[in-house]
Design a protein around this motif. Structure first.
Motif, PDB file in Angstrom:
ATOM      1  N   GLN A  69      60.935 -33.773  16.330  1.00  0.00           N
ATOM      2  CA  GLN A  69      59.995 -33.076  17.199  1.00  0.00           C
ATOM      3  C   GLN A  69      58.772 -32.656  16.385  1.00  0.00           C
ATOM      4  OE1 GLN A  69      61.621 -29.551  19.029  1.00  0.00           O
ATOM      5  NE2 GLN A  69      60.062 -29.556  20.643  1.00  0.00           N
ATOM      6  N   PRO A 122      55.893 -34.127  21.395  1.00  0.00           N
ATOM      7  CA  PRO A 122      55.895 -32.691  21.651  1.00  0.00           C
ATOM      8  C   PRO A 122      57.290 -32.136  21.956  1.00  0.00           C
ATOM      9  CG  PRO A 122      55.048 -33.873  23.563  1.00  0.00           C
ATOM     10  CD  PRO A 122      55.273 -34.892  22.487  1.00  0.00           C
ATOM     11  N   ASP A 123      58.171 -32.980  22.465  1.00  0.00           N
ATOM     12  CA  ASP A 123      59.466 -32.510  22.944  1.00  0.00           C
ATOM     13  C   ASP A 123      60.616 -33.180  22.198  1.00  0.00           C
ATOM     14  OD1 ASP A 123      58.088 -31.137  25.074  1.00  0.00           O
ATOM     15  OD2 ASP A 123      57.907 -33.086  26.076  1.00  0.00           O
ATOM     16  N   ALA A 124      61.652 -32.382  21.919  1.00  0.00           N
ATOM     17  CA  ALA A 124      62.891 -32.967  21.405  1.00  0.00           C
ATOM     18  C   ALA A 124      63.668 -33.543  22.579  1.00  0.00           C
ATOM     19  CB  ALA A 124      63.709 -31.900  20.696  1.00  0.00           C
ATOM     20  N   GLY A 125      64.619 -34.423  22.286  1.00  0.00           N
ATOM     21  CA  GLY A 125      65.491 -34.887  23.365  1.00  0.00           C
ATOM     22  C   GLY A 125      65.817 -36.363  23.305  1.00  0.00           C
ATOM     23  N   GLU A 151      65.738 -32.134  17.442  1.00  0.00           N
ATOM     24  CA  GLU A 151      65.253 -30.749  17.516  1.00  0.00           C
ATOM     25  C   GLU A 151      64.851 -30.281  16.123  1.00  0.00           C
ATOM     26  OE1 GLU A 151      68.477 -31.441  18.656  1.00  0.00           O
ATOM     27  OE2 GLU A 151      67.971 -31.593  20.782  1.00  0.00           O
ATOM     28  N   ARG A 152      63.969 -29.271  16.087  1.00  0.00           N
ATOM     29  CA  ARG A 152      63.621 -28.658  14.799  1.00  0.00           C
ATOM     30  C   ARG A 152      64.852 -27.968  14.220  1.00  0.00           C
ATOM     31  NH1 ARG A 152      58.572 -27.745  17.589  1.00  0.00           N
ATOM     32  NH2 ARG A 152      56.991 -29.056  16.608  1.00  0.00           N
ATOM     33  N   GLN A 247      65.935 -32.506  28.363  1.00  0.00           N
ATOM     34  CA  GLN A 247      65.545 -31.097  28.459  1.00  0.00           C
ATOM     35  C   GLN A 247      66.766 -30.195  28.496  1.00  0.00           C
ATOM     36  OE1 GLN A 247      62.341 -31.080  27.884  1.00  0.00           O
ATOM     37  NE2 GLN A 247      62.671 -33.291  28.063  1.00  0.00           N
ATOM     38  N   ASN A 320      62.021 -27.067  25.403  1.00  0.00           N
ATOM     39  CA  ASN A 320      60.773 -27.700  24.972  1.00  0.00           C
ATOM     40  C   ASN A 320      59.580 -26.950  25.577  1.00  0.00           C
ATOM     41  OD1 ASN A 320      61.667 -29.907  23.336  1.00  0.00           O
ATOM     42  ND2 ASN A 320      62.450 -30.881  25.193  1.00  0.00           N
ATOM     43  N   PRO A 321      58.394 -27.125  24.977  1.00  0.00           N
ATOM     44  CA  PRO A 321      57.224 -26.367  25.463  1.00  0.00           C
ATOM     45  C   PRO A 321      56.616 -26.950  26.733  1.00  0.00           C
ATOM     46  CG  PRO A 321      56.594 -27.761  23.618  1.00  0.00           C
ATOM     47  CD  PRO A 321      58.073 -27.943  23.794  1.00  0.00           C
TER      48      PRO A 321
END
Ligand code: C2O
Ligand code: CU
Length: 474
Positions: A69, A122-125, A151-152, A247, A320-321
């Motif tokens: 991410q 921008p998003d993990a997953g 993920e971070r 998500q 996620n943001p």
């Protein structure tokens, strides 16, 4: 100027203009190379022979792409197919010109040429990639692969496993049936294969998944099939769903212990393997006319258990943001899906003209509509135009006798209600399955400018008219 040079210059310009530096100048771009090409693969047991496929880097699924991410990736796609193609990064919120839709966001990649995709993550997953050019044939032939964004701060598991689920329609000699233009598939449930595959292998008869008693597995499921909806039961296990379409969702058991996964959708599960060493447990697909067909067998090794009770480590993922829609002020749009066999559709609008249903099928090779309109090519006028940054509710109604997994590019939406009742998890997804006659409300913030596809992920339904373009004004 080459595409890659242009991309580099563009990204330099974008970095220079930003008030804050999104990454240091030295930050590496993670690079991948994907070649779409014909190949042969052992899908069914060897005695039946190999299958002619189209695959990324010669395999179906193609290579599993893994990044973190916040990283930036650059993917060089080379086309060695006999026809044009593109690659769409399903679920990843990319800038519009990286979305891989021919005729809408880019020119198709001609045979023998290449295209360089480059974007931030921008998003993990759990995501996936596939062509968006004649996908009802290209995806069915084997062009798809997993794209994992870590993920971070990942959750702690013993193993992180990805299964790309798909199916192939094979002849007796294991070659693929080339009836991609079947009007039956188009007007009914799409192209269902007769060989279901996990990571490109036919598993129902001789497929096994080796586990050790006590271990905790994160299982990432991706449905890359053209039309098949899986309904999975994990015999003797109690999986928890921790993410849908990449998500985070509050960890929960699947409803009625059956995980429903329609084309395009993903689910991340945490499975604690608490059965006895040396035992076998069938993982069942319930969505089958014969009912309860084994998808794969979980085989426990004889080793002593890794632990005696499930690991106490937490399994909830960080969100996620994704911007939260403002439901008070959201503008509402009604979306009606019609058509197909046993449907009520009498006529459709094609290129501005009214066409009776028989003519729609016979002359245009279409059978489905979104708000009365059937479109065939990707380049067409926007059905809806959204203001950037504003919230929208899509009130969708499936007026057909068939289930449809509806996918929106470039965004995630929250599933608010089904048939008027609030959903339990208000899940963020990019693809929502609508059952026959079902009404579903979703909400999202239109924050990604550009022209975005909105379509059914049963690829023959998409081919047959069930798609539209939504424009987010820059
Ligand atoms: Cu997975 Cu428009 O696609
Ligand atoms: Cu559909």
């Amino acid at each position: 100027m080459t595409a890659s040079r242009r991309t580099v210059l563009k990204s330099l310009a974008a970095t220079a203009l930003l008030p804050f530096a999104p990454r240091t100048a030295a930050a590496a771009v993670r690079e991948f190379k994907l070649t779409a090409m014909p190949a042969r693969q052992q899908i069914v047991p060897a005695k039946f022979g190999q299958t002619d496929i189209w695959g990324f880097n010669g395999t179906a699924p193609g290579p599993l792409l893994r990044a973190k991410q916040g990283e930036r990736v650059k993917i060089v796609v080379e086309n060695k197919l006999p026809e044009p193609t593109t690659v769409h990064w399903h679920g990843i919120r990319v800038p519009n010109d990286m979305d891989g839709v021919p005729g809408l966001t880019q020119k198709p990649i001609a045979p023998g040429s290449r295209f360089v995709y480059e974007f931030d993550l921008p998003d993990a997953g759990t995501y996936w990639y596939h062509p968006h050019s004649r996908s009802y044939e290209q995806v069915a032939r084997g062009l798809y692969g997993a794209f994992i964004v870590e993920e971070r701060a990942p959750i702690t598991v013993d193993r992180d496993v990805t299964w790309v689920l798909s199916d192939f329609r094979l002849n007796q000699d294991a070659t693929q049936r080339d009836d991609f233009d079947s009007l039956f598939d188009l007007t009914h449930g799409g192209r269902l294969g007769n060989a279901v595959a996990v990571n490109g292998r036919y598993t129902p008869k001789d497929g096994t998944f080796d586990v050790r008693s006590g271990e905790r597995i994160r299982l990432r499921l991706i449905n890359a099939a053209s039309a098949r909806i899986f309904e999975l039961k994990f015999g003797g296990h109690a999986p928890r769903v921790i993410a849908l379409d990449g998500q985070a969702v509050a960890p929960h058991a699947p409803e009625k212990d059956i995980l429903v996964l329609a084309p395009g959708m993903r689910a991340d599960l945490v499975i604690d393997c608490m059965q006895q060493p040396g035992t076998r447990h069938a993982l069942i697909d319930e969505n089958n006319p014969r009912r309860s067909v084994t998808l794969i067998e979980m085989v426990y090794s004889g080793e002593r258990p890794l632990r005696d009770s499930p690991s106490p480590a937490p399994v909830a993922l960080a969100p996620n943001p994704i911007p939260e829609p403002d439901l008070e002020r959201a503008q509402r749009h009604e979306i009606l899906f019609e058509g197909g066999a046993m449907g009520m559709l009498r006529e459709a609008v094609v290129e501005g003209r009214r066409v009776p249903i028989q003519k729609l099928v016979r002359e245009h090779g279409m059978a489905w509509t979104v708000n009365g309109i059937a479109v065939q090519e990707h380049s067409h006028d926007a059905m809806l135009t959204f203001e950037r940054g504003k919230s929208y509710v899509l009130a969708m109604k499936n007026e057909t006798m068939w289930p449809h997994p509806i996918h929106l590019h470039g965004h995630f939406f929250r599933v608010l209600t089904r048939d008027g009742r609030p959903t339990r998890h208000r899940e963020w997804v990019d693809t929502v399955l609508m059952q026959p006659r079902e009404a579903v409300e979703v909400a999202f913030v239109a924050d990604n400018p550009g022209d975005w596809m909105f379509h059914c992920h049963v690829l023959h339904h998409q081919k047959g008219g069930m798609m539209a373009v939504f424009r987010v004004k820059g």
